[in-house]
Design an enzyme around this catalytic site. Structure first.
Site, PDB file in Angstrom:
ATOM      1  N   TRP A 130       0.832  -1.187   0.000  1.00  0.00           N
ATOM      2  CA  TRP A 130       0.000   0.000   0.000  1.00  0.00           C
ATOM      3  C   TRP A 130       0.880   1.254   0.000  1.00  0.00           C
ATOM      4  CZ3 TRP A 130      -4.593  -2.042  -0.804  1.00  0.00           C
ATOM      5  CH2 TRP A 130      -4.990  -3.198  -0.131  1.00  0.00           C
ATOM      6  N   HIS A 158      -1.536   2.359   4.365  1.00  0.00           N
ATOM      7  CA  HIS A 158      -0.818   2.020   5.599  1.00  0.00           C
ATOM      8  C   HIS A 158      -1.371   2.774   6.802  1.00  0.00           C
ATOM      9  CE1 HIS A 158       2.143  -0.833   4.284  1.00  0.00           C
ATOM     10  NE2 HIS A 158       2.435  -0.094   3.229  1.00  0.00           N
ATOM     11  N   ASP A 195       8.903   2.279   4.075  1.00  0.00           N
ATOM     12  CA  ASP A 195       8.996   2.708   2.675  1.00  0.00           C
ATOM     13  C   ASP A 195       9.849   3.967   2.542  1.00  0.00           C
ATOM     14  OD1 ASP A 195       7.470   0.664   1.587  1.00  0.00           O
ATOM     15  OD2 ASP A 195       5.595   1.802   1.685  1.00  0.00           O
ATOM     16  N   ARG A 252      13.497   3.035   2.816  1.00  0.00           N
ATOM     17  CA  ARG A 252      13.857   2.237   1.641  1.00  0.00           C
ATOM     18  C   ARG A 252      14.059   3.130   0.422  1.00  0.00           C
ATOM     19  NH1 ARG A 252       9.089  -0.917  -1.055  1.00  0.00           N
ATOM     20  NH2 ARG A 252       8.720   1.259  -1.594  1.00  0.00           N
ATOM     21  N   HIS A 296       9.162  -6.597   2.144  1.00  0.00           N
ATOM     22  CA  HIS A 296       7.830  -5.999   1.938  1.00  0.00           C
ATOM     23  C   HIS A 296       6.869  -6.927   1.201  1.00  0.00           C
ATOM     24  CE1 HIS A 296       8.913  -1.659   2.928  1.00  0.00           C
ATOM     25  NE2 HIS A 296      10.102  -2.251   2.887  1.00  0.00           N
ATOM     26  N   HIS A 320       3.902  -1.930   9.364  1.00  0.00           N
ATOM     27  CA  HIS A 320       3.984  -1.791   7.910  1.00  0.00           C
ATOM     28  C   HIS A 320       3.795  -3.134   7.194  1.00  0.00           C
ATOM     29  CE1 HIS A 320       5.264   0.327   4.249  1.00  0.00           C
ATOM     30  NE2 HIS A 320       5.812  -0.827   3.913  1.00  0.00           N
ATOM     31  N   ASP A 364       1.296  -4.531   4.335  1.00  0.00           N
ATOM     32  CA  ASP A 364       1.724  -4.972   2.998  1.00  0.00           C
ATOM     33  C   ASP A 364       1.267  -6.397   2.664  1.00  0.00           C
ATOM     34  OD1 ASP A 364       2.872  -2.728   1.858  1.00  0.00           O
ATOM     35  OD2 ASP A 364       4.925  -3.227   2.455  1.00  0.00           O
ATOM     36  N   HIS A 389       1.229  -7.983  -3.053  1.00  0.00           N
ATOM     37  CA  HIS A 389       2.485  -8.193  -2.307  1.00  0.00           C
ATOM     38  C   HIS A 389       2.692  -9.673  -1.987  1.00  0.00           C
ATOM     39  CE1 HIS A 389       4.297  -4.181  -1.174  1.00  0.00           C
ATOM     40  NE2 HIS A 389       3.268  -3.854  -1.945  1.00  0.00           N
ATOM     41  N   HIS A 393       0.336  -3.004  -9.945  1.00  0.00           N
ATOM     42  CA  HIS A 393       0.787  -2.889  -8.558  1.00  0.00           C
ATOM     43  C   HIS A 393       0.477  -1.508  -7.992  1.00  0.00           C
ATOM     44  CE1 HIS A 393       3.181  -4.297  -5.105  1.00  0.00           C
ATOM     45  NE2 HIS A 393       3.315  -2.986  -4.924  1.00  0.00           N
ATOM     46  N   ASP A 448      -1.666  -0.427  -4.812  1.00  0.00           N
ATOM     47  CA  ASP A 448      -1.011   0.279  -3.699  1.00  0.00           C
ATOM     48  C   ASP A 448      -1.758   1.565  -3.365  1.00  0.00           C
ATOM     49  OD1 ASP A 448       1.030  -1.364  -2.866  1.00  0.00           O
ATOM     50  OD2 ASP A 448       2.652  -0.254  -3.840  1.00  0.00           O
TER      51      ASP A 448
HETATM   52  N1  DCM Z   1       7.071  -5.463  -4.966  1.00  0.00           N
HETATM   53  C1  DCM Z   1       6.314  -6.620  -4.810  1.00  0.00           C
HETATM   54  N2  DCM Z   1       6.736  -7.780  -5.348  1.00  0.00           N
HETATM   55  C2  DCM Z   1       7.871  -7.837  -6.052  1.00  0.00           C
HETATM   56  C3  DCM Z   1       8.643  -6.682  -6.239  1.00  0.00           C
HETATM   57  C4  DCM Z   1       8.207  -5.485  -5.686  1.00  0.00           C
HETATM   58  O1  DCM Z   1       5.267  -6.577  -4.161  1.00  0.00           O
HETATM   59  N3  DCM Z   1       8.260  -9.001  -6.553  1.00  0.00           N
HETATM   60  C5  DCM Z   1       6.583  -4.206  -4.390  1.00  0.00           C
HETATM   61  C6  DCM Z   1       7.510  -3.498  -3.457  1.00  0.00           C
HETATM   62  C7  DCM Z   1       7.101  -2.063  -3.626  1.00  0.00           C
HETATM   63  C8  DCM Z   1       6.673  -1.978  -5.080  1.00  0.00           C
HETATM   64  O2  DCM Z   1       6.352  -3.321  -5.468  1.00  0.00           O
HETATM   65  O3  DCM Z   1       5.950  -1.762  -2.826  1.00  0.00           O
HETATM   66  C9  DCM Z   1       7.716  -1.408  -5.993  1.00  0.00           C
HETATM   67  O4  DCM Z   1       8.897  -2.142  -5.793  1.00  0.00           O
HETATM   68  P1  DCM Z   1      10.304  -1.659  -6.345  1.00  0.00           P
HETATM   69  O5  DCM Z   1      10.422  -0.225  -5.880  1.00  0.00           O
HETATM   70  O6  DCM Z   1      11.289  -2.579  -5.684  1.00  0.00           O
HETATM   71  O7  DCM Z   1      10.194  -1.802  -7.800  1.00  0.00           O
HETATM   72 ZN    ZN Z   2       3.362  -2.084  -3.026  1.00  0.00          ZN
HETATM   73 ZN    ZN Z   3       6.043  -1.510   1.868  1.00  0.00          ZN
END
Ligand code: DCM
Ligand code: ZN
Ligand code: ZN
Ligand code: DCM
Ligand code: DCM
Length: 246
Positions: A1, A6, A45, A48, A64, A116, A120, A126, A150, A154
């Site tokens: 999210w 969140h 987040d 990160r 996450h 968090h 997620d 996720h 995604h 989110d």
């Molecule tokens: N994400 C996910 N599954 C994955 C890769 C990333 O759920 N296999 C999620 C993490 C972040 C968003 O997607 O919330 C974007 O990730 P990133 O910034 O690593 O591309």
């Molecule tokens: Zn996400």
């Molecule tokens: Zn997150």
């Protein structure tokens, strides 16, 4: 999210804390001069995504989410190498939070991660099994623009309500809200069940011809709302358990 989701989850949990958990949460949040779980819910987040801190927190990126490998049945280590996924991160940080021999700083950090990650893990994408990085590689049209599935889940879907997190939480948890069934977790680690549920939901949320139209929003926003409510209720339950009899 995103931040809205969140904060909604955290606020729902805050309202269902037991007196003992509420007191301990307030004690830990005071270290950060905050008073509400919603204030800290997006911190994992923020660190990160902060370029100045990315090296420091690099190892938290994979925590996450979980990428199921082939089906929605949690099979370690196939689905979670070296415990580096959201299903194992939740019990890891809950154990630190509940361990009163640890420093308050370590327990506050653990609280931020638990708040968090319980959010997620309830975002269906996720905990995906398709090989598309949680829908990040699945392009869609939404409100006249190109984005990916995604990001729609989110934040785009929830933002269509045009509510702030407090009103959103009131709507989900106020008078007239349909009661949630009690949660029963038939696993040693309840996060396994939550991730498997999310994975099952992803089977039905890929839009026809890559278009997020009003019919999609009407069908899927209630699904997202239910996941926020479940996340909030379950977050309160695990916090109440970890922080009982101070
Ligand atoms: N994400 C996910 N599954 C994955 C890769 C990333 O759920 N296999 C999620 C993490 C972040 C968003 O997607 O919330 C974007 O990730 P990133 O910034 O690593 O591309
Ligand atoms: Zn996400
Ligand atoms: Zn997150
Ligand atoms: N709780 C409480 N005071 C309230 C509502 C709930 O102390 N007004 C506690 C009781 C449970 C926990 O919160 O330990 C979860 O409540 P619920 O079942 O409402 O989510
Ligand atoms: N925080 C936040 N949004 C910001 C800045 C901080 O939610 N824009 C939160 C994250 C931390 C807390 O406030 O949990 C204080 O962070 P720190 O002491 O690391 O600056």
């Amino acid at each position: 999210w995103g931040p809205l989701g969140h904060s909604v989850v955290a606020e729902l949990a805050q309202r269902h804390l037991s007196p003992a958990a509420k007191a301990e949460v307030a004690h830990l949040l005071a270290l950060d001069h905050t008073t509400s779980l919603a204030d800290i819910a997006s911190w994992p987040d923020e660190i990160r995504d902060d370029p100045k801190q990315q090296d420091l927190w690099k190892q938290t990126r994979a925590l996450h989410y979980i990428d199921f490998q082939g089906d929605c049945h949690y099979t370690p280590p196939r689905d979670c190498k070296n415990g580096q996924c959201v299903v194992e991160a939740i019990p890891h940080y809950l154990a630190i939070l509940g361990d009163r021999s640890q420093s308050d700083e370590a327990r506050l950090q653990a609280l931020k991660f638990v708040v968090h990650f319980v959010g997620d893990i309830h975002q269906p994408l996720h905990a995906n099994y398709q090989e598309d990085a949680g829908g990040n590689k699945y392009q869609v049209q939404f409100q006249g623009q190109g984005t990916n599935l995604h990001r729609v889940w989110d934040s785009g879907l929830l933002s269509t309500r045009k509510m702030d997190w407090k009103s959103y939480a009131d709507m989900l948890d106020g008078e007239g809200a349909v009661p949630l069934p009690p949660s029963i977790a038939p696993y040693d680690n309840a996060a396994v069940l939550w991730a498997e549920e999310s994975c099952q939901i992803t089977r039905n949320i890929y839009p026809a011809n890559h278009k997020i139209d009003q019919a999609y929003i009407d069908a899927e926003l209630p699904v997202a709302d239910t996941r926020l409510r479940e996340a909030g209720r379950r977050l309160a339950e695990v916090l109440n358990l970890a922080l009982q009899n101070g």
